[in-house]
Design an enzyme around this catalytic site. Structure first.
Site, mmCIF file in Angstrom:
data_model
loop_
_atom_site.group_PDB
_atom_site.id
_atom_site.type_symbol
_atom_site.label_atom_id
_atom_site.label_comp_id
_atom_site.label_asym_id
_atom_site.label_seq_id
_atom_site.Cartn_x
_atom_site.Cartn_y
_atom_site.Cartn_z
ATOM 1 C CD GLN A 102 -2.976 12.774 20.150
ATOM 2 O OE1 GLN A 102 -2.972 12.279 21.271
ATOM 3 N NE2 GLN A 102 -4.002 12.668 19.352
ATOM 4 C CG ASP A 105 3.673 8.682 11.425
ATOM 5 O OD1 ASP A 105 3.498 9.802 10.911
ATOM 6 O OD2 ASP A 105 2.724 7.941 11.778
ATOM 7 C CG HIS A 120 2.684 13.017 21.809
ATOM 8 N ND1 HIS A 120 1.592 12.186 21.726
ATOM 9 C CD2 HIS A 120 2.353 13.956 22.724
ATOM 10 C CE1 HIS A 120 0.638 12.611 22.556
ATOM 11 N NE2 HIS A 120 1.079 13.688 23.165
ATOM 12 C CB CYS A 153 27.229 14.738 29.128
ATOM 13 S SG CYS A 153 25.702 13.807 28.901
ATOM 14 C CB SER A 192 -8.041 6.796 21.854
ATOM 15 O OG SER A 192 -6.900 7.354 22.478
HETATM 16 P P1 NAD Z 1 -4.497 5.521 20.216
HETATM 17 O O1 NAD Z 1 -3.754 4.285 19.858
HETATM 18 O O2 NAD Z 1 -4.831 5.816 21.626
HETATM 19 O O3 NAD Z 1 -5.898 5.517 19.402
HETATM 20 C C1 NAD Z 1 -5.966 5.240 18.045
HETATM 21 C C2 NAD Z 1 -7.319 5.685 17.528
HETATM 22 O O4 NAD Z 1 -7.350 5.487 16.125
HETATM 23 C C3 NAD Z 1 -8.519 4.902 18.114
HETATM 24 O O5 NAD Z 1 -9.519 5.810 18.511
HETATM 25 C C4 NAD Z 1 -8.984 4.046 16.924
HETATM 26 O O6 NAD Z 1 -10.390 3.797 16.961
HETATM 27 C C5 NAD Z 1 -8.592 4.920 15.762
HETATM 28 N N1 NAD Z 1 -8.378 4.221 14.494
HETATM 29 C C6 NAD Z 1 -7.963 2.946 14.266
HETATM 30 N N2 NAD Z 1 -7.902 2.712 12.940
HETATM 31 C C7 NAD Z 1 -8.263 3.864 12.318
HETATM 32 C C8 NAD Z 1 -8.393 4.257 10.950
HETATM 33 N N3 NAD Z 1 -8.126 3.414 9.943
HETATM 34 N N4 NAD Z 1 -8.800 5.521 10.678
HETATM 35 C C9 NAD Z 1 -9.078 6.396 11.684
HETATM 36 N N5 NAD Z 1 -8.981 6.079 12.991
HETATM 37 C C10 NAD Z 1 -8.574 4.832 13.290
HETATM 38 O O7 NAD Z 1 -3.725 6.705 19.529
HETATM 39 P P2 NAD Z 1 -3.688 8.229 19.923
HETATM 40 O O8 NAD Z 1 -5.023 8.751 20.333
HETATM 41 O O9 NAD Z 1 -2.920 8.896 18.834
HETATM 42 O O10 NAD Z 1 -2.791 8.114 21.246
HETATM 43 C C11 NAD Z 1 -1.836 8.932 21.385
HETATM 44 C C12 NAD Z 1 -0.442 8.266 21.435
HETATM 45 O O11 NAD Z 1 -0.176 7.281 20.443
HETATM 46 C C13 NAD Z 1 0.503 9.338 21.128
HETATM 47 O O12 NAD Z 1 1.389 9.462 22.198
HETATM 48 C C14 NAD Z 1 1.272 8.921 19.873
HETATM 49 O O13 NAD Z 1 2.593 9.387 19.956
HETATM 50 C C15 NAD Z 1 1.168 7.476 19.923
HETATM 51 N N6 NAD Z 1 1.336 6.658 18.728
HETATM 52 C C16 NAD Z 1 1.785 7.192 17.531
HETATM 53 C C17 NAD Z 1 1.930 6.368 16.430
HETATM 54 C C18 NAD Z 1 2.446 6.962 15.137
HETATM 55 O O14 NAD Z 1 3.275 7.870 15.173
HETATM 56 N N7 NAD Z 1 1.975 6.494 13.966
HETATM 57 C C19 NAD Z 1 1.608 5.017 16.498
HETATM 58 C C20 NAD Z 1 1.166 4.506 17.734
HETATM 59 C C21 NAD Z 1 1.028 5.355 18.828
HETATM 60 ZN ZN ZN Z 2 24.650 14.469 26.965
#
Ligand code: NAD
Ligand code: ZN
Length: 252
Positions: A102, A105, A120, A153, A192
């Site tokens: 998801q 990066d 995503h 566009c 999460s």
């Molecule tokens: P979220 O922020 O909802 O949840 C993050 C989860 O990671 C939590 O359950 C937390 O307990 C857990 N966590 C925290 N530290 C951790 C670690 N060291 N090791 C393992 N788990 C750990 O993120 P999600 O569930 O990915 O939500 C989805 C949305 O967040 C997506 O749309 C995504 O695009 C976006 N997102 C992406 C990035 C990225 O690309 N790095 C950063 C922030 C958000």
């Molecule tokens: Zn365009």
């Protein structure tokens, strides 16, 4: 070694078909903030409605642009951590392995993972908000207060990520759902489990008979349906898990 890690490794023989679903947590130890963690998560400091919706972009494109350019800078400064490297290694140890993320990066790719399915989108690509034509950013456009105009566009350019209320790339979702239905192991890392439809993939796998392994420092909706919950940070748990998988192979 922790007993639960040894137990999880037993579910991953060489011929297993593994789908690994990662979320923001896998990049947390690289210094990339997650969305929902209560202290450090981006949504505890910023308003998702303003910054990650098509309506927010229409209302204030400059604000959204500057926020994404700031996040892009953060991602460029980040390097893959031990968790990303462990997943690239695990793919080499398994006959079938699909990495579904998801994350927007590119830290999985930097760690050597190939064919990563991004549900995503990516924060490194840009497209027109109207005609969807891809756009290559110049250094000047990155530093500007407003998004650039589309060369085709003239409408505004936006990051090629999925915002709240938008549909996911259909091909990627279909491939991830089919693989989840067929896999023998679903390894879930750092998500999460609150963002639909990615959150459904572990359920699809479980209903089709796969073993679900969840890696997260906090219990949540996925750990409650998992066969094995490996509570801890992915940068610590995953290298131990992959070592345990490799040790079993060596002693077989
Ligand atoms: P979220 O922020 O909802 O949840 C993050 C989860 O990671 C939590 O359950 C937390 O307990 C857990 N966590 C925290 N530290 C951790 C670690 N060291 N090791 C393992 N788990 C750990 O993120 P999600 O569930 O990915 O939500 C989805 C949305 O967040 C997506 O749309 C995504 O695009 C976006 N997102 C992406 C990035 C990225 O690309 N790095 C950063 C922030 C958000
Ligand atoms: Zn365009």
């Amino acid at each position: 070694m922790r007993e639960d890690i040894v137990r999880a490794a037993q579910f991953i023989p060489a011929d297993s078909a593994v789908v690994c679903l990662t979320g923001a947590g896998v990049s947390a130890e690289s210094g990339v903030p997650t969305f929902r963690d209560s202290q450090t998560g981006l949504w505890s400091r910023f308003d998702a409605e303003e910054l990650a919706t098509p309506e927010g972009f229409k209302r204030d494109p400059g604000l959204v642009w500057r926020w994404y350019m700031w996040r892009l800078e953060q991602l460029e400064a980040a390097s893959p951590n031990l968790g990303h490297h462990a997943l690239a290694e695990l793919a080499r140890l398994c006959e079938g392995f699909l990495l579904v993320t998801q994350n927007v990066d590119d830290l999985h790719e930097q760690a050597g993972s190939v064919d990563v399915l991004h549900l995503h989108g990516s924060l490194f690509s840009f497209r027109c908000a109207s005609c969807a034509a891809p756009h290559h950013l110049t250094a000047e456009q990155r530093g500007a207060d407003l998004p650039p105009a589309c060369g085709v566009c003239s409408e505004l350019v936006r990051p090629d990520v999925v915002w709240f209320g938008e549909s996911l790339p259909w091909d990627a979702v279909e491939e991830a759902a089919t693989a989840s239905h067929r896999c023998s192991v679903m390894l879930v890392v750092g998500t999460s489990g609150l963002v639909y439809p990615a959150s459904q993939l572990p359920l699809v796998a479980r209903q089709a008979g796969a073993t679900v392994i969840d890696v997260n420092p906090e219990p949540g909706p996925i750990s409650s349906i998992a066969d094995v919950f490996l509570q801890g940070k992915s940068g610590e748990v995953l290298p131990a898990l992959v070592r345990a998988v490799a040790d079993r192979r060596a002693s077989a």
